[in-house]
Scaffold this motif. Structure first.
Motif, PDB file in Angstrom:
ATOM      1  N   ARG A  94       0.828  -1.210   0.000  1.00  0.00           N
ATOM      2  CA  ARG A  94       0.000   0.000   0.000  1.00  0.00           C
ATOM      3  C   ARG A  94       0.860   1.257   0.000  1.00  0.00           C
ATOM      4  NH1 ARG A  94      -3.041  -3.197   3.937  1.00  0.00           N
ATOM      5  NH2 ARG A  94      -2.078  -1.908   5.526  1.00  0.00           N
ATOM      6  N   ILE A  95       1.954   1.253   0.745  1.00  0.00           N
ATOM      7  CA  ILE A  95       2.848   2.421   0.775  1.00  0.00           C
ATOM      8  C   ILE A  95       3.582   2.551  -0.556  1.00  0.00           C
ATOM      9  CG2 ILE A  95       4.872   3.451   1.905  1.00  0.00           C
ATOM     10  CD1 ILE A  95       2.173   3.610   3.484  1.00  0.00           C
ATOM     11  N   LYS A  96       3.977   1.447  -1.137  1.00  0.00           N
ATOM     12  CA  LYS A  96       4.633   1.481  -2.451  1.00  0.00           C
ATOM     13  C   LYS A  96       3.685   2.109  -3.484  1.00  0.00           C
ATOM     14  CE  LYS A  96       5.328  -2.429  -4.653  1.00  0.00           C
ATOM     15  NZ  LYS A  96       5.896  -3.732  -5.085  1.00  0.00           N
ATOM     16  N   HIS A  97       2.441   1.698  -3.484  1.00  0.00           N
ATOM     17  CA  HIS A  97       1.439   2.269  -4.393  1.00  0.00           C
ATOM     18  C   HIS A  97       1.287   3.773  -4.137  1.00  0.00           C
ATOM     19  CE1 HIS A  97      -2.125   2.387  -6.925  1.00  0.00           C
ATOM     20  NE2 HIS A  97      -2.755   3.020  -5.944  1.00  0.00           N
ATOM     21  N   VAL A 137      10.225   4.381  13.732  1.00  0.00           N
ATOM     22  CA  VAL A 137       9.309   5.473  14.065  1.00  0.00           C
ATOM     23  C   VAL A 137       7.871   4.965  14.081  1.00  0.00           C
ATOM     24  CG1 VAL A 137      10.845   7.295  13.250  1.00  0.00           C
ATOM     25  CG2 VAL A 137       9.233   6.276  11.656  1.00  0.00           C
ATOM     26  N   TYR A 138       7.113   5.475  15.047  1.00  0.00           N
ATOM     27  CA  TYR A 138       5.706   5.121  15.190  1.00  0.00           C
ATOM     28  C   TYR A 138       4.787   6.308  14.949  1.00  0.00           C
ATOM     29  CZ  TYR A 138       7.108   0.683  17.300  1.00  0.00           C
ATOM     30  OH  TYR A 138       7.650  -0.556  17.516  1.00  0.00           O
ATOM     31  N   THR A 139       5.367   7.516  14.905  1.00  0.00           N
ATOM     32  CA  THR A 139       4.552   8.715  14.716  1.00  0.00           C
ATOM     33  C   THR A 139       5.251   9.668  13.755  1.00  0.00           C
ATOM     34  OG1 THR A 139       5.600  10.011  16.493  1.00  0.00           O
ATOM     35  CG2 THR A 139       3.754   8.578  17.131  1.00  0.00           C
ATOM     36  N   PRO A 140       4.493  10.541  13.117  1.00  0.00           N
ATOM     37  CA  PRO A 140       5.123  11.542  12.253  1.00  0.00           C
ATOM     38  C   PRO A 140       6.104  12.434  13.008  1.00  0.00           C
ATOM     39  CG  PRO A 140       2.783  11.398  11.761  1.00  0.00           C
ATOM     40  CD  PRO A 140       3.014  10.566  12.995  1.00  0.00           C
ATOM     41  N   GLU A 141       5.811  12.757  14.252  1.00  0.00           N
ATOM     42  CA  GLU A 141       6.705  13.613  15.040  1.00  0.00           C
ATOM     43  C   GLU A 141       8.061  12.936  15.275  1.00  0.00           C
ATOM     44  OE1 GLU A 141       8.098  16.912  17.266  1.00  0.00           O
ATOM     45  OE2 GLU A 141       6.585  16.668  15.718  1.00  0.00           O
ATOM     46  N   THR A 155       1.166  -0.245  12.781  1.00  0.00           N
ATOM     47  CA  THR A 155       1.050   1.071  12.146  1.00  0.00           C
ATOM     48  C   THR A 155      -0.107   1.054  11.158  1.00  0.00           C
ATOM     49  OG1 THR A 155       3.455   1.303  12.315  1.00  0.00           O
ATOM     50  CG2 THR A 155       2.306   2.878  10.909  1.00  0.00           C
ATOM     51  N   GLU A 156      -1.095   1.897  11.401  1.00  0.00           N
ATOM     52  CA  GLU A 156      -2.225   2.030  10.486  1.00  0.00           C
ATOM     53  C   GLU A 156      -1.766   2.680   9.184  1.00  0.00           C
ATOM     54  OE1 GLU A 156      -5.294   0.905  11.048  1.00  0.00           O
ATOM     55  OE2 GLU A 156      -4.662   0.132  13.012  1.00  0.00           O
ATOM     56  N   GLU A 157      -2.433   2.364   8.100  1.00  0.00           N
ATOM     57  CA  GLU A 157      -2.034   2.870   6.791  1.00  0.00           C
ATOM     58  C   GLU A 157      -1.987   4.396   6.739  1.00  0.00           C
ATOM     59  OE1 GLU A 157      -3.383   2.751   2.101  1.00  0.00           O
ATOM     60  OE2 GLU A 157      -4.318   1.355   3.509  1.00  0.00           O
ATOM     61  N   ASP A 158      -3.001   5.074   7.267  1.00  0.00           N
ATOM     62  CA  ASP A 158      -3.015   6.542   7.226  1.00  0.00           C
ATOM     63  C   ASP A 158      -1.843   7.126   8.005  1.00  0.00           C
ATOM     64  OD1 ASP A 158      -5.252   6.606   5.612  1.00  0.00           O
ATOM     65  OD2 ASP A 158      -6.647   6.930   7.278  1.00  0.00           O
ATOM     66  N   THR A 159      -1.531   6.542   9.152  1.00  0.00           N
ATOM     67  CA  THR A 159      -0.382   6.998   9.937  1.00  0.00           C
ATOM     68  C   THR A 159       0.903   6.753   9.164  1.00  0.00           C
ATOM     69  OG1 THR A 159      -1.545   6.562  12.012  1.00  0.00           O
ATOM     70  CG2 THR A 159       0.872   6.718  12.123  1.00  0.00           C
ATOM     71  N   ARG A 167       1.372   9.414   6.568  1.00  0.00           N
ATOM     72  CA  ARG A 167       1.817  10.685   7.156  1.00  0.00           C
ATOM     73  C   ARG A 167       3.290  10.608   7.540  1.00  0.00           C
ATOM     74  NH1 ARG A 167      -2.878  10.105  10.104  1.00  0.00           N
ATOM     75  NH2 ARG A 167      -1.758  10.137  12.076  1.00  0.00           N
ATOM     76  N   ILE A 168       3.716   9.478   8.089  1.00  0.00           N
ATOM     77  CA  ILE A 168       5.123   9.290   8.452  1.00  0.00           C
ATOM     78  C   ILE A 168       5.995   9.379   7.203  1.00  0.00           C
ATOM     79  CG2 ILE A 168       6.809   7.572   9.242  1.00  0.00           C
ATOM     80  CD1 ILE A 168       4.635   6.632  11.267  1.00  0.00           C
ATOM     81  N   VAL A 169       5.600   8.699   6.145  1.00  0.00           N
ATOM     82  CA  VAL A 169       6.371   8.702   4.896  1.00  0.00           C
ATOM     83  C   VAL A 169       6.456  10.109   4.325  1.00  0.00           C
ATOM     84  CG1 VAL A 169       6.297   7.921   2.491  1.00  0.00           C
ATOM     85  CG2 VAL A 169       6.007   6.277   4.362  1.00  0.00           C
ATOM     86  N   ASP A 170       5.361  10.851   4.345  1.00  0.00           N
ATOM     87  CA  ASP A 170       5.388  12.240   3.865  1.00  0.00           C
ATOM     88  C   ASP A 170       6.413  13.061   4.646  1.00  0.00           C
ATOM     89  OD1 ASP A 170       3.425  11.791   1.951  1.00  0.00           O
ATOM     90  OD2 ASP A 170       1.797  12.553   3.224  1.00  0.00           O
ATOM     91  N   VAL A 171       6.381  12.935   5.954  1.00  0.00           N
ATOM     92  CA  VAL A 171       7.326  13.677   6.800  1.00  0.00           C
ATOM     93  C   VAL A 171       8.757  13.242   6.484  1.00  0.00           C
ATOM     94  CG1 VAL A 171       8.114  13.976   9.191  1.00  0.00           C
ATOM     95  CG2 VAL A 171       5.678  14.155   8.645  1.00  0.00           C
ATOM     96  N   PHE A 172       8.971  11.944   6.333  1.00  0.00           N
ATOM     97  CA  PHE A 172      10.308  11.414   6.045  1.00  0.00           C
ATOM     98  C   PHE A 172      10.880  12.004   4.758  1.00  0.00           C
ATOM     99  CE2 PHE A 172      12.802   7.701   4.274  1.00  0.00           C
ATOM    100  CZ  PHE A 172      13.913   7.885   5.078  1.00  0.00           C
ATOM    101  N   LEU A 173      10.040  12.107   3.748  1.00  0.00           N
ATOM    102  CA  LEU A 173      10.525  12.565   2.447  1.00  0.00           C
ATOM    103  C   LEU A 173      10.649  14.083   2.356  1.00  0.00           C
ATOM    104  CD1 LEU A 173       8.577  10.105   0.153  1.00  0.00           C
ATOM    105  CD2 LEU A 173      10.912   9.902   1.041  1.00  0.00           C
ATOM    106  N   LEU A 174       9.902  14.815   3.151  1.00  0.00           N
ATOM    107  CA  LEU A 174       9.898  16.274   3.052  1.00  0.00           C
ATOM    108  C   LEU A 174      10.782  16.982   4.078  1.00  0.00           C
ATOM    109  CD1 LEU A 174       6.087  16.800   2.375  1.00  0.00           C
ATOM    110  CD2 LEU A 174       7.972  16.949   0.726  1.00  0.00           C
TER     111      LEU A 174
END
Length: 148
Positions: free
Chosen positions: A17-20, A86-90, A111-115, A118-125
């Motif tokens: 799901r994250i790859k997609h 990591v378990y949270t975006p923070e 880790t829920e998909e939505d979380t 959000r973590i992946v977005d933070v990681f990349l940005l």
């Protein structure tokens, strides 16, 4: 961005799901396995993804297993890798800003998909802050190289 991914069977579904999600954001994902929910030993897959980040084939990496613990341990065995579980975006933001984490580990069973998105977005940005943190990252590198 070119991103290495790897998992075991326990996190296979989340990886897919994250790859997609990443592909839809036009990132290039290199999938180092595993490729199904059949029982699989994560060290073989995680080490390949970590080496791809360490040697510059990929800019960042995302590794997963059921708890994320084993995946983070394996990734951190590869010279040049700073993998943060990591378990949270923070926590992810701090791992990037303060530790220049180049790989994150996620817990597929916790880790829920939505979380995870959000973590992946933070990681990349999120960018590494440098400054006072640069000295600490350099000390980590010196320890890794046996100089400290």
């Amino acid at each position: 961005m070119k991103i290495a991914m790897a998992t075991d069977h326990a996190a296979f579904s989340l990886k897919e799901r994250i790859k997609h999600y990443l592909n839809n954001l036009e990132h290039e994902v290199i999938d180092f396995g595993c490729y199904s929910e059949e029982s699989a030993d994560y060290p073989l897959f995680i080490s390949k993804a970590a080496r791809a980040v360490a040697n510059g084939q990929c800019e960042r990496g995302i590794v997963m297993c059921g708890s994320g613990i084993g995946a983070s341990i394996v990734a951190n065995k590869i010279k040049g890798i700073r993998c943060a579980l990591v378990y949270t975006p923070e926590l992810c933001r701090l791992a990037r800003q303060h530790n220049d984490a180049n790989i994150i580990a996620l817990a597929g069973r916790f880790t829920e998909e939505d979380t995870a998105k959000r973590i992946v977005d933070v990681f990349l940005l999120t960018k590494f802050e440098g400054g006072r943190h640069l000295g600490r990252v350099n000390q980590i590198i010196e320890i890794e190289e046996g100089r400290l």
